[in-house]
Design a protein around this motif. Structure first.
Motif, short mmCIF file in Angstrom:
data_model
loop_
_atom_site.label_atom_id
_atom_site.label_comp_id
_atom_site.label_asym_id
_atom_site.label_seq_id
_atom_site.Cartn_x
_atom_site.Cartn_y
_atom_site.Cartn_z
N ARG A 258 0.84 -1.21 0.00
CA ARG A 258 0.00 0.00 0.00
C ARG A 258 0.87 1.25 0.00
O ARG A 258 0.52 2.27 -0.62
N TRP A 261 2.01 2.07 -3.51
CA TRP A 261 0.95 2.71 -4.30
C TRP A 261 0.72 4.15 -3.86
O TRP A 261 0.54 5.04 -4.71
N GLU A 442 5.62 -4.95 3.91
CA GLU A 442 4.25 -5.00 3.41
C GLU A 442 4.10 -6.05 2.32
O GLU A 442 3.10 -6.77 2.30
N ARG A 446 1.40 -9.42 2.81
CA ARG A 446 0.16 -9.58 2.03
C ARG A 446 0.21 -10.83 1.18
O ARG A 446 1.22 -11.15 0.57
#
Length: 447
Positions: A258, A261, A442, A446
């Motif tokens: 995230r 992004w 991260e 995920r």
């Protein structure tokens, strides 16, 4: 720092005879390492100086170029979107090229491409040739854009803020210099726009020189796989183990992060604002009754603001656990500047130019966060490519949309409202990108 030294000592003792190029650089005598570091600093500064003159020098002479090549107004408008398009398309290639040839070699080739493109395009003779030569120069800029944070992270892991600031300051200086100097320099060269554009190839040629000894010396090939010297001992040993066995770390699934992004969208929105400013701000002032010469000077002031602030902001950012407050401060300056352009564009022109110059310093902040949001050199390379390529693609429609709104509305109200409106999501995603976390963590968490 001691942890990084411990990792290097373990690597030296346990690794097999064949070492990575980055390890070889660490094992050089102190005098050699100091010499290489100085050369890298010179290379970073000269490279940064060359990352915008190809764009801003053309902007200064666009009317002359249009007349000389018989270029249509629509095609000239399209040129404002070519730089971010090339940055997005070619920038994504940089990590793969760096893994194969080393970042120093890729940046060196990038400077060669810039020099070649700048010297060819004024004499191409037609619009198509001019565009192809421009794309060659922009390709060199694109790969160098992506790899600058990688080189900073590899050589200066404990000075990411100050070195990013130095690099960003040089980039801003090159941007402002090309905008301010190109026209008078063209006059001094006899008034030929061909010479006025081609002369910037000389600066790019000079920037090739410091990278040559780094490419030729096997021990200085700036591996992106090496763990940063300031990393903890355990990650350093893990990275060295992979390097010692000749295995390359698996690429991150960067799109799972995230933060990646958020940083990509932040990069794209700040690039949108910057290209709109470079392309249209002078015209806004001229339409408000400001003389053309003064309007150009106001744009130069906006660009020059990035020189001192590009050095200060990254240093401040690295001292904060969360970069959100800086994002908000820059965004507020932008909102006030846009409000001023709408309400009193001529009356407060100098104030609005200063405020928008401060807001445009989101660029060095974004570069600093690229270096802070990844733990390893390989992670920085992937994050830099992802954030910059995605971000520049996001920025492509902005300048074109401003032109369309201006043409169809007959004024600057709607375009300025668009600029201000885009600042809100820029602040939001900037706050998200500024959180203290890494893309490696991260991507691993995920599914």
């Amino acid at each position: 720092m001691m942890a990084g030294m411990t990792g290097e000592e373990t690597r030296t003792a346990m690794s097999p005879p064949i070492r990575s190029s980055a390890q070889d650089a660490e094992l050089q005598p102190p005098a050699t390492r100091a010499w290489m570091t100085r050369v890298v600093i010179i290379g970073i500064v000269l490279t940064a100086l060359n990352l915008r003159p190809a764009i801003t020098s053309l902007g200064a002479l666009l009317e002359e170029v249009r007349d000389g090549l018989g270029m249509s107004g629509s095609f000239a408008g399209l040129l404002t979107s070519v730089p971010p398009l090339c940055f997005g398309v070619f920038g994504v290639m940089a990590p793969r090229l760096a893994r194969r040839f080393g970042p120093a070699a890729v940046v060196c080739a990038g400077m060669v491409a810039i020099a070649a493109g700048l010297v060819i395009r004024p004499f191409a003779g037609n619009t198509a040739g001019f565009l192809v030569a421009s794309a060659l120069a922009l390709m060199g800029i694109a790969v160098s854009n992506v790899l600058m944070p990688v080189i900073v992270k590899r050589w200066f892991p404990d000075r990411v803020g100050s070195m990013t600031g130095l690099y960003s300051m040089a980039l801003a200086l090159g941007t402002a210099a090309a905008a301010a100097v190109t026209v008078p320099m063209t006059r001094a060269l006899g008034g030929s726009w061909h010479a006025g554009l081609a002369v910037w190839a000389g600066l790019a040629a000079v920037a090739v020189l410091p990278w040559i000894p780094l490419v030729r010396a096997r021990g200085t090939a700036l591996s992106t796989d090496a763990a940063p010297a300031s990393a903890s001992a355990a990650p350093a040993r893990d990275a060295s183990s992979a390097s010692g066995t000749g295995q390359e770390p698996s690429p991150l699934r960067i799109s799972r992060s995230r933060t990646a992004w958020a940083l990509a969208v932040f990069f794209g929105l700040q690039a949108t604002a910057a290209y709109i400013t470079m392309g249209w701000m002078a015209q806004i002032f001229r339409d408000a009754g400001v003389p053309a010469g003064t309007a150009g000077l106001l744009l130069a002031v906006t660009m020059v603001m990035g020189v001192p602030l590009a050095f200060v902001i990254p240093r401040l950012a690295t001292r904060l656990p969360h970069q959100g407050p800086i994002v908000v401060a820059l965004g507020v300056c932008g909102l006030v500047g846009y409000a001023g352009l709408y309400l009193a564009p001529a009356g407060g022109a100098w104030a609005w130019a200063l405020l928008l110059g401060i807001a445009n310093c989101a660029f060095p902040l974004a570069l600093t966060m690229v270096g802070m949001r990844a733990r390893t050199g390989a992670g920085v390379a992937q994050l830099s490519a992802f954030a910059q390529s995605t971000g520049y693609l996001i920025s492509i429609p902005g300048p074109l949309l401003v032109g369309v709104l201006y043409q169809h509305s007959g004024g600057w109200g709607l375009p300025i409202a668009l600029m201000a409106g885009l600042m809100i999501p820029q602040i939001v995603v900037g706050i998200l990108a500024g959180r203290d976390r890494t893309v490696e963590d991260e991507a691993a968490r995920r599914p």
